[in-house]
Motif scaffolding. Structure first.
Motif, PDB file in Angstrom:
ATOM      1  N   GLN A   1      46.941   3.940  88.476  1.00  0.00           N
ATOM      2  CA  GLN A   1      46.832   3.309  87.138  1.00  0.00           C
ATOM      3  C   GLN A   1      47.920   3.378  85.964  1.00  0.00           C
ATOM      4  O   GLN A   1      48.018   2.705  85.461  1.00  0.00           O
ATOM      5  CB  GLN A   1      45.268   3.894  86.685  1.00  0.00           C
TER       6      GLN A   1
ATOM      7  N   LEU B   1      35.450  -1.289  92.038  1.00  0.00           N
ATOM      8  CA  LEU B   1      36.300  -0.176  93.041  1.00  0.00           C
ATOM      9  C   LEU B   1      35.354   0.804  93.452  1.00  0.00           C
ATOM     10  O   LEU B   1      35.350   1.252  94.505  1.00  0.00           O
ATOM     11  CB  LEU B   1      37.329   0.102  91.798  1.00  0.00           C
TER      12      LEU B   1
ATOM     13  N   ASP C   1      46.026   6.971  75.776  1.00  0.00           N
ATOM     14  CA  ASP C   1      45.243   6.902  76.788  1.00  0.00           C
ATOM     15  C   ASP C   1      45.995   7.299  78.104  1.00  0.00           C
ATOM     16  O   ASP C   1      45.206   7.714  79.305  1.00  0.00           O
ATOM     17  CB  ASP C   1      44.800   5.346  76.925  1.00  0.00           C
TER      18      ASP C   1
ATOM     19  N   TYR D   1      50.410  -0.450  92.796  1.00  0.00           N
ATOM     20  CA  TYR D   1      50.045  -1.012  93.953  1.00  0.00           C
ATOM     21  C   TYR D   1      51.036  -1.470  95.185  1.00  0.00           C
ATOM     22  O   TYR D   1      50.373  -1.798  96.082  1.00  0.00           O
ATOM     23  CB  TYR D   1      49.242  -2.410  93.561  1.00  0.00           C
TER      24      TYR D   1
ATOM     25  N   ARG E   1      41.152  -2.508  94.523  1.00  0.00           N
ATOM     26  CA  ARG E   1      42.237  -1.514  93.698  1.00  0.00           C
ATOM     27  C   ARG E   1      43.088  -2.351  92.759  1.00  0.00           C
ATOM     28  O   ARG E   1      43.355  -1.692  91.579  1.00  0.00           O
ATOM     29  CB  ARG E   1      42.892  -0.866  94.693  1.00  0.00           C
ATOM     30  N   ILE E   2      43.413  -3.609  93.161  1.00  0.00           N
ATOM     31  CA  ILE E   2      44.182  -4.246  92.299  1.00  0.00           C
ATOM     32  C   ILE E   2      43.753  -4.728  90.813  1.00  0.00           C
ATOM     33  O   ILE E   2      44.198  -4.810  89.871  1.00  0.00           O
ATOM     34  CB  ILE E   2      44.921  -5.700  92.971  1.00  0.00           C
TER      35      ILE E   2
ATOM     36  N   GLU F   1      36.391  -1.820  87.436  1.00  0.00           N
ATOM     37  CA  GLU F   1      36.504  -0.125  87.720  1.00  0.00           C
ATOM     38  C   GLU F   1      34.854   0.013  88.374  1.00  0.00           C
ATOM     39  O   GLU F   1      35.092   0.830  89.434  1.00  0.00           O
ATOM     40  CB  GLU F   1      36.195   0.609  86.339  1.00  0.00           C
TER      41      GLU F   1
ATOM     42  N   THR G   1      41.799  -3.357  88.570  1.00  0.00           N
ATOM     43  CA  THR G   1      41.965  -2.750  87.297  1.00  0.00           C
ATOM     44  C   THR G   1      43.338  -2.552  86.796  1.00  0.00           C
ATOM     45  O   THR G   1      43.747  -2.069  85.856  1.00  0.00           O
ATOM     46  CB  THR G   1      41.482  -1.290  87.537  1.00  0.00           C
ATOM     47  N   LEU G   2      44.164  -3.351  87.542  1.00  0.00           N
ATOM     48  CA  LEU G   2      45.730  -3.381  87.279  1.00  0.00           C
ATOM     49  C   LEU G   2      46.200  -4.632  86.570  1.00  0.00           C
ATOM     50  O   LEU G   2      46.978  -4.473  85.459  1.00  0.00           O
ATOM     51  CB  LEU G   2      46.420  -2.748  88.481  1.00  0.00           C
TER      52      LEU G   2
ATOM     53  N   GLY H   1      55.552  -5.410  81.986  1.00  0.00           N
ATOM     54  CA  GLY H   1      54.434  -6.205  82.377  1.00  0.00           C
ATOM     55  C   GLY H   1      53.570  -6.357  81.048  1.00  0.00           C
ATOM     56  O   GLY H   1      53.167  -7.376  80.427  1.00  0.00           O
ATOM     57  N   THR H   2      52.987  -5.029  80.623  1.00  0.00           N
ATOM     58  CA  THR H   2      51.973  -5.163  79.437  1.00  0.00           C
ATOM     59  C   THR H   2      52.723  -5.627  78.422  1.00  0.00           C
ATOM     60  O   THR H   2      52.352  -6.517  77.396  1.00  0.00           O
ATOM     61  CB  THR H   2      51.864  -3.565  79.341  1.00  0.00           C
TER      62      THR H   2
ATOM     63  N   THR I   1      45.747  -4.068  82.368  1.00  0.00           N
ATOM     64  CA  THR I   1      45.088  -2.831  83.079  1.00  0.00           C
ATOM     65  C   THR I   1      43.801  -2.533  82.141  1.00  0.00           C
ATOM     66  O   THR I   1      43.373  -2.904  80.839  1.00  0.00           O
ATOM     67  CB  THR I   1      45.839  -1.580  82.797  1.00  0.00           C
ATOM     68  N   THR I   2      42.949  -1.600  82.797  1.00  0.00           N
ATOM     69  CA  THR I   2      41.835  -1.010  81.976  1.00  0.00           C
ATOM     70  C   THR I   2      42.231  -0.491  80.878  1.00  0.00           C
ATOM     71  O   THR I   2      41.320  -0.809  79.811  1.00  0.00           O
ATOM     72  CB  THR I   2      41.126  -0.119  83.011  1.00  0.00           C
ATOM     73  N   GLY I   3      43.216   0.204  80.691  1.00  0.00           N
ATOM     74  CA  GLY I   3      43.465   0.879  79.430  1.00  0.00           C
ATOM     75  C   GLY I   3      43.950  -0.370  78.387  1.00  0.00           C
ATOM     76  O   GLY I   3      43.576  -0.127  77.071  1.00  0.00           O
TER      77      GLY I   3
END
Lengths: 605, 605
Positions: free
Chosen positions: B417, A409, B345, B424, A438-439, A406, A441-442, A171-172, A446-448
């Motif tokens: 996360q 949420l 992270d 999810y 909740r989705i 974030e 931040t994904l 994904g990432t 993602t937040t990361g």
């Protein structure tokens, strides 16, 4: 269940009083139609559609969810009808060129629309939202021939689009994409592969679905430099532009998700499906990411949406539910107990939601002007203009996407908390907001990933701290200008201090990262959140300055509105901004606090 | 789906190396049976039951949920069988007196059991958990005659119990209870009213359900001083102790909840049901709250449970999922990408979960010794002893309940996360943990109520800061003892500083509250969270001291375990403890930041 009311007063405060959109639009080539009366009328109409059509099917859509039978997906009751009204209203083409049937209004108008639609019903908003992503990509990268085929039905909303990136193994890290595209003699490609997590990948709202797909040519180099971009329609367009032959695009399953249940998340199999390449060979990833900043603002808005909706629900409940007495003395002595809004700690939760919704909205409305300029750079084929504004937007994007989702949420969870045990019960609709939030931040990184993009790419590599210097320069200037004003000093002083500290932290991280690249990852989350808190503080400072100014100049008409702005700004500086202190401290801790523990020793039996 | 493995190594570290439970048990009147071998065997057996019986029905229980038909509730597949095994194993009476069929072991053993059961399957744990609450209340307040009737089947687990407090109009504010109890000539009462949110209120696991119910006598004073406490069985006990006549206790509905779906949350109607009063007339609320500290530790444990389970799931995934390369250089060059556990992270998220699970477990194991002494005070009818230990426990209880459940929720969200978009999706089981965790900050007193209990009641009113002085005295002593040790200085120094600051903040709040009672509510959340971060820091300091000592003394056998403890302690001090700074700043902000905004001006259309 929260009853959505579009926050039009706040929208107009930002549009007309804080950011002077009338002047901004007047200065834009495609802004002449966005005169104040038209903008006003569109906002009213959009609010009405969201309040009356989308909001009422939000809870029921969550309960019913999407169903799949033999590859055909049925959206929940009311969605098809709502979508028809959306198309009939011409909403999909609001910010897209008139030559394809759009209204040609600035990009920012589309973002304002997204906020209202997304607050009323985020799941519904996913269908046109993904389509906008596909439209933007096609607009920028496809040939005129392809644009002439695909843009009109997409702009109308008769067809919808998707973005097909993720596969089961990646994904990432899209360099791992395996979907294969075989070139054909006629210039088309035959594409085979499985894509997962495809939002709006299959549904019953439109007569055709246009997938924008990442795939790999047979001879492509490994990794991210061997990925190309294709249009693959579910049904091939017939010569007359109607829906033609089925293109072997099969939805094999829908995911069972925590939330956004009325949004179909599909597994899509391409089985020797015919595709057309857009953008340059092997440069598909770059092309896909061109509009990424805009797409990510779209997701950043989700944070604002859920904070706003949860706030509206919690506020109504807090005024109605009675429990105990306020510590400072009875507030409603003739009642069995005080409404819980009289408890300071309940106010802390409500004000957190309000500060996030309104502070986040201000960030979005500010960034939307950058997005307007950036988009015009593309439309005008002005690469320098495009790059200038895309860079400015590029710094704010990960902050907004990471921080606002974030905080959205957290705000949604505060809304549950205000309801106490009742917040946990489905019928009140508060827990749905937290699940839907909740989705955010994904997906879309993602937040990361936002944190790495901000600190690693935008701040350290691309600008060597320059992006922070530029943005904090603006904050410092604002602080200096307002320091002498007794009413504004409480905001100006901390803003000046944080602006300076943000630079110091950036420089220290730059030095640490030279010796230790892991420091970038170790510090990234804290740097992102710190940046978010300080950025939002600036936008609360801005709003406070306008409110303070209006009050000083006798703005009686909206005096209570301005006073509420000042009270919320004050709350933000007292109760949310101080969290930046912890992040400032943690980001400078050496990376070995995180990297030292060997993988095999994280757990012992 | 996370596969639960009981963290027995960590449990034994706390039991034997940190808190010296063998000596603690040896010094207790009911501790002689809790010799190290027996404790070891019980823990092993409990772990086996939780891993093999409870964990496998956690995800399926969430999917299936509870069903109601004509007032009869069916628990999900496997629950009835698991409960039968639980009863057969004698688990329900573990810490209850032998005279009623229990094993008579110390209260703490029951808490250790609760953690394992709750981690494996929190929904299942609710049924015996509520029963324990009812048993404790009956034990302390009912007549011997009633105890002889109810305690044996409850201790065996053949019957279960509930606590019926909440009504539609009140949860926190129990002074508003309306359920009415009419005295009868035979000394019993006829009780009529509706109770909501009754966990384990109706189910198919046991042959009878014993409700402990708050209700109001006809002539009772208004408010909290007019509430009495009753036992109301679903079926009246027959003369031979068997299940007798139906007592008009009707389950009219189950709530549809965000999570803990396999736990039946019932609406219970008492319709002229026969009840027996326990405790003194009109002093039911006090009686109900006697065991509140223990009940709240039971909920505090939930934070540890969800942090642990989510950590186990996320850790397995982070070792398996490959994405990108670690910034510090390739870690697995022969693989397509590095496992995500190599990203700093991602480690930050995993270590947050680990630090919360293990730090929280240490807090629980420490407090459990207080609970043992407190319970013995009751058993021995020693009011002074009871009060002494209940007071000590009473200070820690709101910190643990409030802080650990908030951190448990955060940890569960971190677990999602780490999984990215896959977090999810229901099938992975990670989102269930976050939904299950969401209730913990709401029931048994919301976080806001814990915060008020801590600052308002325990710290300011009851002890005028004495509780903080006593607890920080212990921290300061520890800090001084370890300051000279070079390996411990990094923990001792901040601990000494925070211990001092905690007192200063308390004193300043005391002064502020004298002039402004609203300040207590305004500061309470920040004070609670600050207290939680500093308290957990102390328990990480303690664990670091033991680990450091073992390593210095050549403890080779578990060297990697001790090193991991030190690495996690370091992470906690570097990445979580600094959040206390923000709370320290915000708690001193004047209450008008929260109270000034008029109710009607929170929102404008």
């Amino acid at each position: 269940m929260p009853t959505y009311k579009a926050p039009l007063r706040d929208v107009r405060f930002l549009l007309n009083e804080v950011f002077d959109y009338p002047a901004h639009y007047a200065g834009m080539p495609n802004g002449k139609d966005a005169d104040p009366d038209t903008v006003d009328a569109i906002l009213d109409e959009c609010a009405k559609f969201c309040e009356e059509v989308l909001a009422p099917i939000n809870l029921s859509g969550d309960e019913e969810g999407c169903r799949i039978e033999n590859g055909a997906v049925t959206t929940p009751k009311g969605f098809k009808d709502a979508y028809e009204q959306y198309v009939a209203g011409g909403w999909q083409g609001l910010s897209h060129p008139a030559e394809y049937g759009g209204q040609g209004l600035p990009m920012s108008m589309g973002l304002f629309k997204t906020e209202m639609m997304g607050t009323a019903n985020w799941s519904f908003n996913m269908y046109p939202g993904l389509s906008l992503g596909a439209m933007n990509t096609i607009m920028q990268h496809a040939s005129d021939e392809l644009k002439n085929i695909y843009m009109p039905p997409l702009t109308e909303g008769r067809w919808t689009g998707t973005m097909c990136l993720t596969e089961p193994q990646c994904g990432t890290d899209l360099g791992q994409v395996k979907t294969r595209a075989e070139p054909q003699a006629d210039g088309t490609y035959r594409i085979t592969g499985t894509k997962i997590f495809i939002s709006a990948g299959e549904h019953d709202l439109a007569e055709n679905i246009v997938h924008v797909v990442l795939a790999r040519l047979p001879d492509a180099p490994a990794g991210t430099r061997g990925i190309s971009l294709f249009i693959i329609p579910k049904h091939r367009p017939a010569a007359d532009g109607a829906v033609g032959e089925f293109n072997n695009v099969v939805c094999s399953a829908l995911e069972h998700k925590m939330g956004i249940k009325a949004s179909a998340t599909a597994v899509i199999n391409f089985e020797d499906s015919v595709g057309w390449m857009i953008a340059e060979e092997n440069k598909g990833l770059e092309a896909m990411f061109t509009f990424m900043n805009t797409a990510r603002i779209g997701t950043a808005i989700q944070g604002v949406c859920h904070a706003e909706l949860s706030f509206q629900g919690a506020l109504a409940y807090a005024k109605d539910r009675r429990s105990m007495r306020a510590l400072g003395g009875k507030k409603e002595p003739d009642k069995v107990a005080d409404a819980i809004i009289h408890h300071a700690d309940v106010r802390r939760m409500l004000l957190t939601q309000k500060a996030v919704a309104e502070g986040g909205r201000a960030m979005i409305y500010f960034a939307a002007q950058y997005a307007d300029h950036m988009t015009n750079g593309i439309v005008e084929n002005d690469a320098r203009k495009y790059k200038h504004w895309d860079d400015k937007l590029g710094f704010l994007t990960p902050i907004m996407k990471g921080f606002l989702t974030e905080m959205g949420l957290e705000s949604a969870n505060q809304g549950i908390q205000v309801f106490g045990g009742h917040g946990y019960i489905k019928e009140h609709g508060m827990e749905q907001i937290a699940r839907d939030a909740r989705i955010a931040t994904l997906y879309e990184g993602t937040t990361g990933i936002q944190a790495l993009d901000l600190l690693g790419r935008k701040v350290l590599v691309m600008t060597r701290g320059g992006a922070v210097r530029e943005f904090t320069g603006m904050i410092a200037k604002f602080a200096v200008e307002h320091m002498a004003n007794a009413k504004m000093r409480r905001y100006a002083t901390p803003l000046a201090r944080y602006a300076a500290e943000w630079n110091v932290l950036t420089m220290r991280l730059m030095l640490m990262a030279r010796k230790d690249r892991d420091q970038v990852s170790a510090a990234s989350h804290h740097f992102l959140m710190y940046s978010g808190y300080v950025t939002m503080a600036y936008f609360w400072g801005l709003q406070a300055a306008v409110a303070s100014d209006k009050l000083a100049n006798g703005g009686k008409e909206s005096a209570e509105f301005y006073k509420a702005k000042l009270a919320t700004a004050r709350f933000y500086f007292d109760h949310l901004l101080p969290r930046a202190k912890g992040h400032a401290s943690s980001m400078l801790k050496p990376s070995r606090s995180l990297t030292k523990l060997p993988v095999e020793h994280f757990a012992f039996e």
